[in-house]
Write an enzyme that holds these catalytic residues in place. Structure first.
Site, mmCIF file in Angstrom:
data_model
loop_
_atom_site.group_PDB
_atom_site.id
_atom_site.type_symbol
_atom_site.label_atom_id
_atom_site.label_comp_id
_atom_site.label_asym_id
_atom_site.label_seq_id
_atom_site.Cartn_x
_atom_site.Cartn_y
_atom_site.Cartn_z
ATOM 1 N N THR A 28 50.347 55.467 8.142
ATOM 2 C CA THR A 28 50.434 56.942 7.930
ATOM 3 C C THR A 28 51.490 57.286 7.266
ATOM 4 O O THR A 28 51.412 58.529 6.570
ATOM 5 C CB THR A 28 50.547 57.643 9.486
ATOM 6 O OG1 THR A 28 51.518 57.015 9.951
ATOM 7 C CG2 THR A 28 49.436 57.533 10.241
ATOM 8 N N GLY A 111 58.395 37.842 8.150
ATOM 9 C CA GLY A 111 56.883 37.906 8.004
ATOM 10 C C GLY A 111 56.068 38.197 9.239
ATOM 11 O O GLY A 111 55.034 37.731 9.306
ATOM 12 N N LEU A 114 58.255 43.094 11.383
ATOM 13 C CA LEU A 114 59.140 43.863 12.099
ATOM 14 C C LEU A 114 60.335 44.168 11.314
ATOM 15 O O LEU A 114 61.516 44.406 11.710
ATOM 16 C CB LEU A 114 60.063 43.039 13.271
ATOM 17 C CG LEU A 114 58.925 42.453 14.336
ATOM 18 C CD1 LEU A 114 59.444 41.429 15.200
ATOM 19 C CD2 LEU A 114 58.242 43.531 15.018
ATOM 20 N N SER A 115 60.049 44.450 9.762
ATOM 21 C CA SER A 115 61.017 45.094 9.013
ATOM 22 C C SER A 115 62.165 44.349 8.877
ATOM 23 O O SER A 115 63.274 44.693 8.560
ATOM 24 C CB SER A 115 61.275 46.270 9.307
ATOM 25 O OG SER A 115 60.321 47.115 9.394
ATOM 26 N N SER A 116 62.255 43.042 8.407
ATOM 27 C CA SER A 116 63.338 42.129 8.034
ATOM 28 C C SER A 116 63.728 42.534 6.753
ATOM 29 O O SER A 116 64.968 42.629 6.379
ATOM 30 C CB SER A 116 62.962 40.560 7.982
ATOM 31 O OG SER A 116 61.940 40.215 7.040
ATOM 32 N N SER A 117 62.973 42.949 5.860
ATOM 33 C CA SER A 117 63.370 43.291 4.590
ATOM 34 C C SER A 117 64.243 44.805 4.419
ATOM 35 O O SER A 117 65.195 45.194 4.002
ATOM 36 C CB SER A 117 62.376 43.643 3.378
ATOM 37 O OG SER A 117 61.308 44.441 3.939
ATOM 38 N N ASP A 161 60.152 52.184 7.786
ATOM 39 C CA ASP A 161 60.841 51.162 8.286
ATOM 40 C C ASP A 161 62.267 51.298 7.830
ATOM 41 O O ASP A 161 63.232 51.147 8.686
ATOM 42 C CB ASP A 161 60.438 49.770 7.261
ATOM 43 C CG ASP A 161 58.946 49.304 7.437
ATOM 44 O OD1 ASP A 161 58.304 50.041 8.314
ATOM 45 O OD2 ASP A 161 58.414 48.642 6.837
ATOM 46 N N TYR A 210 47.959 45.716 1.383
ATOM 47 C CA TYR A 210 48.776 46.976 1.469
ATOM 48 C C TYR A 210 48.498 48.020 0.393
ATOM 49 O O TYR A 210 48.230 49.137 0.649
ATOM 50 C CB TYR A 210 50.141 46.621 1.617
ATOM 51 C CG TYR A 210 50.982 47.869 2.041
ATOM 52 C CD1 TYR A 210 51.224 48.162 3.584
ATOM 53 C CD2 TYR A 210 51.686 48.492 1.194
ATOM 54 C CE1 TYR A 210 51.913 49.244 3.751
ATOM 55 C CE2 TYR A 210 52.294 49.818 1.470
ATOM 56 C CZ TYR A 210 52.550 50.171 3.070
ATOM 57 O OH TYR A 210 53.542 51.112 3.441
HETATM 58 C C1 GLA Z 1 54.890 48.324 6.230
HETATM 59 C C2 GLA Z 1 55.673 49.344 5.282
HETATM 60 C C3 GLA Z 1 55.563 50.606 5.952
HETATM 61 C C4 GLA Z 1 54.395 51.111 6.920
HETATM 62 C C5 GLA Z 1 53.659 49.928 7.455
HETATM 63 C C6 GLA Z 1 52.548 50.336 8.123
HETATM 64 O O1 GLA Z 1 55.666 48.080 7.324
HETATM 65 O O2 GLA Z 1 56.731 48.935 4.933
HETATM 66 O O3 GLA Z 1 56.217 51.813 5.018
HETATM 67 O O4 GLA Z 1 53.570 51.651 5.762
HETATM 68 O O5 GLA Z 1 53.599 48.856 6.656
HETATM 69 O O6 GLA Z 1 52.424 51.427 8.873
#
Ligand code: GLA
Length: 359
Positions: A28, A111, A114-117, A161, A210
């Site tokens: 979203t 990977g 969980l937003s390692s980047s 993230d 994505y």
């Molecule tokens: C990744 C992207 C986020 C978000 C999610 C899906 O984590 O970095 O910005 O779009 O996918 O909700």
């Protein structure tokens, strides 16, 4: 290995930032919509000192990899691209950044969605802010981090993230309106915590899939004559769109409505139902699930003490998140046993006692 082994002197400062898990509001954020992430205990730490020559030197403890930037016109790959991206976006924002020694260490799983980047970007920017006393606030850190990700890692991501890594903690859920950046800190539903389990399936299609979903959403918004899908509240409106845009848009509209319902205050049971509905929508309308994630979610949803479960992050592999009753022992191990019996190799990434332990 430590900073001194690698760079021959002590670091001047260090800063950290956490990974995040998103409870609701998936795909979203690049539609100007609403999200509900929380920080996870795992984090990335960046240590810095000034470099003694004209080059940047980056070292990743996890990868045991050293990268020196000789040619600023040649963007490095891997972990170095995120660090380099942060330095470049700061320069573009008008700051003078000297050459740096950067040491990276992380406990955020890579990977798994969980937003390692984001944790690496936010930790890098925080460390540079501290070293150079830059007048940047936490929201600006998130915005710069997002620019680094888009322009130097090639993912057309939203802002969730980076905002979560910069602003969330593990004791609360962060509600964020990604258009206005208005946010609210919410408590976890009464006597609940979360459980995060990795499916063991790498997110192979994550970047290409994505960027494609993002383009489909833009097309759908144009078709409907709105700035972003956030501007549609009624899912019926999406029925006029051609396939598959109708289903992509329906996911976004219903997902935003689910997040807004949580904002009104819901019971753990209802929160769980909304998470289950989110997974179905991500699987059928948005088509970002894979059989392993569906199996894991199904097992979670049938387990006593679990209010609801869904894939989390971009999808195409990675982890699932569940809302579970606090103090229910054995939930995680029971789920993992059943999942592994189904032929997969799962892993508990955030056990159900680490987040919201103050509740
Ligand atoms: C990744 C992207 C986020 C978000 C999610 C899906 O984590 O970095 O910005 O779009 O996918 O909700």
């Amino acid at each position: 290995m430590n900073f001194q082994h690698i760079f021959g002197k002590l670091s001047e400062i260090q800063a950290s930032a956490p990974g995040r898990v998103n409870l609701l509001g998936e795909h979203t954020d690049y539609n100007d919509g609403f999200v509900l992430p929380t920080a996870i205990p795992q984090h990335t730490t960046v240590q810095l000192s000034f470099s003694d020559d004209a080059q940047h030197h980056f070292y990743s403890e996890n990868l045991q990899e050293r990268v020196s930037i000789l040619d600023i016109h040649h963007t490095p790959s891997g972990f170095a691209s995120y660090v380099f991206g942060c330095i470049e976006v700061l320069k573009q924002a008008g700051y003078t950044i000297p050459s740096l020694n950067v040491y990276v260490q992380s406990s955020v799983p890579m990977g798994s969605g969980l937003s390692s980047s984001a944790a690496l970007e936010v930790a890098t920017l925080r460390a540079i802010r501290q070293l150079l006393h830059l007048p940047i606030d936490d929201v600006e850190i998130a915005q710069l981090a997002q620019q680094a990700e888009i322009h130097y890692a090639g993912v057309q991501c939203g802002i969730m993230d980076q905002m979560a890594s910069s602003l969330a903690d593990t004791q609360h859920i962060l509600f964020l309106d990604t258009r206005t950046l208005e946010r609210r800190v919410l408590p976890f539903p009464n006597k609940t915590t979360i459980l995060v389990i990795d499916s063991g399936v790498p997110r192979t299609l994550a970047t290409s899939g994505y960027n494609q979903r993002r383009a489909e959403c833009q097309e759908a918004a144009q078709f409907l004559g709105v700035k972003a899908l956030r501007d549609i509240n009624d899912a019926k409106v999406t029925e006029t769109l051609p396939e598959p845009l109708n289903r992509r848009a329906r996911h976004v509209v219903t997902e935003n409505n689910r997040v807004l319902e949580v904002l009104q205050g819901v019971t753990p049971k209802r929160f769980g139902e909304l998470m289950n509905a989110s997974h179905t929508s991500l699987r059928d309308d948005y088509e970002v699930s894979v059989p392993a994630l569906d199996t894991l979610v199904q097992i979670l949803q049938k387990t006593a003490g679990v209010f609801g479960a869904r894939l989390t992050g971009a999808g195409f592999g990675g982890a699932c998140v569940a809302l579970v009753a606090l103090g229910e022992e054995k939930t995680a191990t029971q789920v993992l046993e059943q999942y592994n019996d189904a032929g997969y190799t799962g892993q508990i990434l955030v056990p159900d006692f680490e987040v919201n332990h103050a509740a």
